[in-house]
Design an enzyme around this catalytic site. Sequence first.
Site, PDB file in Angstrom:
ATOM      1  N   HIS A  38       0.834  -1.209   0.000  1.00  0.00           N
ATOM      2  CA  HIS A  38       0.000   0.000   0.000  1.00  0.00           C
ATOM      3  C   HIS A  38       0.871   1.263   0.000  1.00  0.00           C
ATOM      4  O   HIS A  38       0.506   2.284   0.581  1.00  0.00           O
ATOM      5  CB  HIS A  38      -0.986  -0.008   1.174  1.00  0.00           C
ATOM      6  CG  HIS A  38      -2.080  -1.037   1.001  1.00  0.00           C
ATOM      7  ND1 HIS A  38      -3.183  -0.807   0.217  1.00  0.00           N
ATOM      8  CD2 HIS A  38      -2.188  -2.308   1.442  1.00  0.00           C
ATOM      9  CE1 HIS A  38      -3.951  -1.899   0.224  1.00  0.00           C
ATOM     10  NE2 HIS A  38      -3.360  -2.823   0.951  1.00  0.00           N
ATOM     11  N   SER A 130      -3.237 -11.805 -10.658  1.00  0.00           N
ATOM     12  CA  SER A 130      -3.728 -12.541 -11.839  1.00  0.00           C
ATOM     13  C   SER A 130      -4.292 -11.550 -12.856  1.00  0.00           C
ATOM     14  O   SER A 130      -4.179 -11.761 -14.064  1.00  0.00           O
ATOM     15  CB  SER A 130      -4.772 -13.572 -11.432  1.00  0.00           C
ATOM     16  OG  SER A 130      -5.789 -12.960 -10.670  1.00  0.00           O
ATOM     17  N   ASP A 175       1.892  -3.869  -9.768  1.00  0.00           N
ATOM     18  CA  ASP A 175       1.611  -5.181 -10.370  1.00  0.00           C
ATOM     19  C   ASP A 175       1.977  -5.197 -11.850  1.00  0.00           C
ATOM     20  O   ASP A 175       2.636  -6.112 -12.347  1.00  0.00           O
ATOM     21  CB  ASP A 175       0.123  -5.534 -10.208  1.00  0.00           C
ATOM     22  CG  ASP A 175      -0.342  -5.403  -8.774  1.00  0.00           C
ATOM     23  OD1 ASP A 175       0.527  -5.313  -7.879  1.00  0.00           O
ATOM     24  OD2 ASP A 175      -1.563  -5.382  -8.540  1.00  0.00           O
TER      25      ASP A 175
HETATM   26  C1  GLA Z   1      -3.033  -4.294  -5.102  1.00  0.00           C
HETATM   27  C2  GLA Z   1      -2.810  -3.175  -6.124  1.00  0.00           C
HETATM   28  C3  GLA Z   1      -1.366  -2.674  -6.084  1.00  0.00           C
HETATM   29  C4  GLA Z   1      -0.946  -2.333  -4.650  1.00  0.00           C
HETATM   30  C5  GLA Z   1      -1.295  -3.466  -3.697  1.00  0.00           C
HETATM   31  C6  GLA Z   1      -1.025  -3.102  -2.249  1.00  0.00           C
HETATM   32  O1  GLA Z   1      -2.288  -5.412  -5.475  1.00  0.00           O
HETATM   33  O2  GLA Z   1      -3.118  -3.625  -7.415  1.00  0.00           O
HETATM   34  O3  GLA Z   1      -1.222  -1.566  -6.944  1.00  0.00           O
HETATM   35  O4  GLA Z   1      -1.526  -1.125  -4.245  1.00  0.00           O
HETATM   36  O5  GLA Z   1      -2.653  -3.866  -3.810  1.00  0.00           O
HETATM   37  O6  GLA Z   1       0.324  -2.907  -2.042  1.00  0.00           O
END
Ligand code: GLA
Length: 388
Positions: A38, A130, A175
């Site tokens: 986060h 995913s 991600d």
């Molecule tokens: C999800 C979001 C990421 C990130 C995480 C928490 O995976 O897609 O962008 O904010 O939560 O770290």
Amino acid sequence: MSINPSIARVVRLFATRFGKSPGIIVAAPGRVNLIGEHTDYNDGFVLPMALERRTLLVGSKAEDKQVVLHSLTTGESAEFSLRDELRRGEPGWANYVLGVVAGFRRLGIPVPGFNVLIDSDVPLGGGLSSSAALEVATATFLESLTGHKLDPVQKALLCQKAEHEFAGVPCGIMDQFTSVMARKDHLLLLDCRSQETRFIPVSDPSLAVLIINTNVRHKLADGEYAKRHAECEEAAHQLKVKALRDATPKLLQTHADKLSPQIFRRARHVISENSRTVLAAELFSASQWENVGELMYQSHDSLRDDYEVSCRELDTVVDIAHNIGVEGGVFGCRMTGGGFGGCAVALIRESNTASISRRILDDYECATKILPMLFASRPGEGTAVLLS
Ligand code: GLA
């Protein structure tokens, strides 16, 4: 090119379904975040790696402007025409593909019709990205299909936008950047403000990363994610900084009386997590696993108490791992990803993988009556074209 069995199977199924061999095969991995949770949407730091598990897209160009998708993972199909305006719809996963197609068109790249079979061994909805794997695989597929190669940063941002607009999740950039850029045997230290990447080698064979899927996903996940995002913006506003990345523990203390206790705790998590992440990258480089592990436990405590995105099942896994301890081969463990269920990640001694897995499986099932799913992964590589 060596074709592993699962690719050969998807190629065979494609030929049966669409009556010809596929012209393009691409893959994109899921990711696990070691630390830096986060923090991405606060312009901070993250330290993820790609999994060796990935999403495969096997497909070819279609004659008309029609797109036909079939997922071997869910057994569902989706069909849409590129002559119509692209709109969110059902099944939900097809929106990730639609969003990426929309992104290419926004860049002025004409997208022809195509047929695609999708297969994946990234657990769905488990906090292992995913959805980013599907977005990035789609972008890599469309690069081959259209002959337009995107710059890697532009590609990751296009995929992030697809998630914002077509899945309605205001996610950060971690991600998609990981799925695009990850390198085998490396962690990725990403500065989410400058978008600079630093690759940290992790090739010590005595170290393993264990992923423990709690096999629960609490319903509040998406709504609470957006709420945390908004709370961080409010905290930054009150602290008069551009983003929480710019705040220090001292600044937070100075403004403590202006913030509600809840906003104060959210900010405290992000500020402390950023420091832990930068420090963890240094400790990884110095092979100081026990110290990295300590930071992972601190990260979990902060996510549980200050950020309030953990849950009973994740806390149970982390407690079990802590009880096994360094003597039993566990250096550290924490929840990973957005939270409210999904997966925990543990840094362990490779030679203890079997005994640690057995113990977590037994103790977790005993405490929750749920069977977890565990697997180890080395840092994998980013998206790749396997046939074009
Ligand atoms: C999800 C979001 C990421 C990130 C995480 C928490 O995976 O897609 O962008 O904010 O939560 O770290």
